[in-house]
Motif scaffolding. Structure first.
Motif, PDB file in Angstrom:
ATOM      1  N   UNK A 129       1.044  -1.333  -0.422  1.00  0.00           N
ATOM      2  CA  UNK A 129      -0.657  -0.554   0.357  1.00  0.00           C
ATOM      3  C   UNK A 129       0.849   1.224  -0.142  1.00  0.00           C
ATOM      4  N   UNK A 130       2.038   1.224   0.024  1.00  0.00           N
ATOM      5  CA  UNK A 130       2.554   1.637   0.068  1.00  0.00           C
ATOM      6  C   UNK A 130       3.645   2.602  -0.933  1.00  0.00           C
ATOM      7  N   UNK A 131       3.709   2.486  -2.016  1.00  0.00           N
ATOM      8  CA  UNK A 131       4.594   2.147  -3.381  1.00  0.00           C
ATOM      9  C   UNK A 131       3.940   3.781  -4.108  1.00  0.00           C
ATOM     10  N   UNK A 132       1.969   3.524  -4.195  1.00  0.00           N
ATOM     11  CA  UNK A 132       2.271   5.142  -5.321  1.00  0.00           C
ATOM     12  C   UNK A 132       2.506   5.974  -4.019  1.00  0.00           C
ATOM     13  N   UNK A 133       2.278   6.303  -3.040  1.00  0.00           N
ATOM     14  CA  UNK A 133       2.791   7.755  -2.246  1.00  0.00           C
ATOM     15  C   UNK A 133       4.159   7.490  -2.022  1.00  0.00           C
ATOM     16  N   UNK A 134       4.740   6.535  -1.998  1.00  0.00           N
ATOM     17  CA  UNK A 134       6.387   6.678  -2.059  1.00  0.00           C
ATOM     18  C   UNK A 134       7.175   7.954  -3.144  1.00  0.00           C
ATOM     19  N   UNK A 135       6.333   7.157  -4.593  1.00  0.00           N
ATOM     20  CA  UNK A 135       6.785   7.782  -5.510  1.00  0.00           C
ATOM     21  C   UNK A 135       6.119   9.342  -5.869  1.00  0.00           C
ATOM     22  N   UNK A 136       5.012   9.575  -5.557  1.00  0.00           N
ATOM     23  CA  UNK A 136       4.952  10.615  -5.660  1.00  0.00           C
ATOM     24  C   UNK A 136       5.090  11.813  -4.209  1.00  0.00           C
ATOM     25  N   UNK A 137       5.654  11.358  -3.249  1.00  0.00           N
ATOM     26  CA  UNK A 137       5.851  12.062  -2.213  1.00  0.00           C
ATOM     27  C   UNK A 137       7.339  13.079  -2.594  1.00  0.00           C
TER      28      UNK A 137
END
Length: 316
Positions: A73-81
């Motif tokens: 569940x962390x991947x998209x926030x990793x990239x965006x942030x």
């Protein structure tokens, strides 16, 4: 070609390590949000990494962030942030546990959206794809061609060994009972062939016995002999060894540059395609081989103390 002889893993949850890494001689530093960061520390690690990218001095290094894999569940926030905060300081995003081309395509699309939204040059941020299980290796050719952003294929041995049931707990060493062969040869060659077919670099994974530098050098030389461009390092003590193993010798580098200069002279000035350089015949195949060694020597910053001197014209 970016220099990637040594690719240093730095936990994103450890500010002291993030600061120390800036002064080490690693060619590449990847700030990790995945396996080295506990689940409860993921959000703080993102902030640490973004801050270190913005405020740190990473001059002379290839700077990469490894995000979490797409099953989490962390991947998209990793990239965006991270990319929204510090994309202009970032060379590549490493995606772990890539299993098929759709994983790389997803990251390519998301990076493009963020670049357009934030005014970053579209397509500048590269991708490193980590091959860590049997499915990823079976699909490695499609993965290697999945995006023009892709720069490297990276072998992840620990997860890969688990995925195929290899009977050992020592990452990077031969499993007991295998005999005299190399249990990793097929895996490494499969990754290397896919990488080279798509003009990518190939990086070997880590050696976890960090106090055993002789073992590290032995395993690194195996990958370097095949043609790999570099290896992960987990501790500062491994950096110098990796830089040495994956750089050509000064003698080989000098010789490669001489071949290139001589071949250029003879083919353009004298219009000959096969000539003698000292006691050695050189031709187009020699040029291609010399290009590989010369590129690695240049990327390693090796000096060039010799130069080619064209032969004197014959007397009238």
């Amino acid at each position: 070609m970016r220099a990637r002889r040594s690719c240093l893993a730095v936990p994103g949850s450890n500010p002291r390590f993030l600061e120390k890494a800036q002064g080490l001689a690693a060619d590449e530093v990847f700030l990790d949000l995945e396996d080295s960061v506990a689940p409860g520390a993921k959000e703080d690690a993102r902030k640490n990494v973004a801050g270190a990218l913005r405020e740190g001095d990473w001059t002379g290094k290839t700077v990469v962030v490894r995000v979490n894999d797409l099953t989490t569940e962390w991947t998209y926030r990793d990239v965006i942030e991270v990319v929204e905060s510090a994309g202009d300081r970032l060379d590549c995003v490493m995606l772990p546990k890539v299993q098929d081309a759709s994983h790389v395509a997803w990251l390519d699309t998301l990076l493009g959206q963020i670049e357009r939204a934030t005014g970053l040059p579209e397509g500048r941020i590269g991708i490193e794809a980590q091959i860590e299980n049997a499915r990823g290796l079976v699909n490695v050719d499609d993965i290697a061609g999945a995006s023009p952003r892709l720069e490297t294929l990276v072998f992840g041995p620990a997860d890969f060994m688990a995925s195929i049931g290899m009977r050992t707990l020592v990452v990077g060493e031969q499993p007991p009972g295998y005999g005299e062969g190399d249990a990793y040869h097929y895996i490494l060659m499969r990754i290397l062939m896919a990488a080279r077919a798509h003009d990518l670099q190939a990086i070997d994974g880590p050696y976890l016995q960090i106090r055993d530098l002789d073992g590290f050098r032995r395993v690194a030389r195996r990958a370097a002999a095949l043609g790999f461009d570099g290896k992960w390092v987990l501790h500062p003590s491994q950096v110098e060894a990796a830089n040495e193993v994956f750089a050509p010798s000064q003698e080989d580098y000098d010789h490669a540059e001489l071949i290139l200069d001589a071949y250029d002279y003879y083919t353009t000035v004298e219009k000959r395609g096969a000539v003698m350089l000292g006691d050695e015949m050189i031709d187009e195949a020699s040029r291609k081989m010399a290009l590989v060694v010369a590129a690695k020597g240049r990327a390693a910053g090796l000096p060039r103390p010799t130069s080619f001197t064209p032969p004197a014209p014959p007397l009238p």
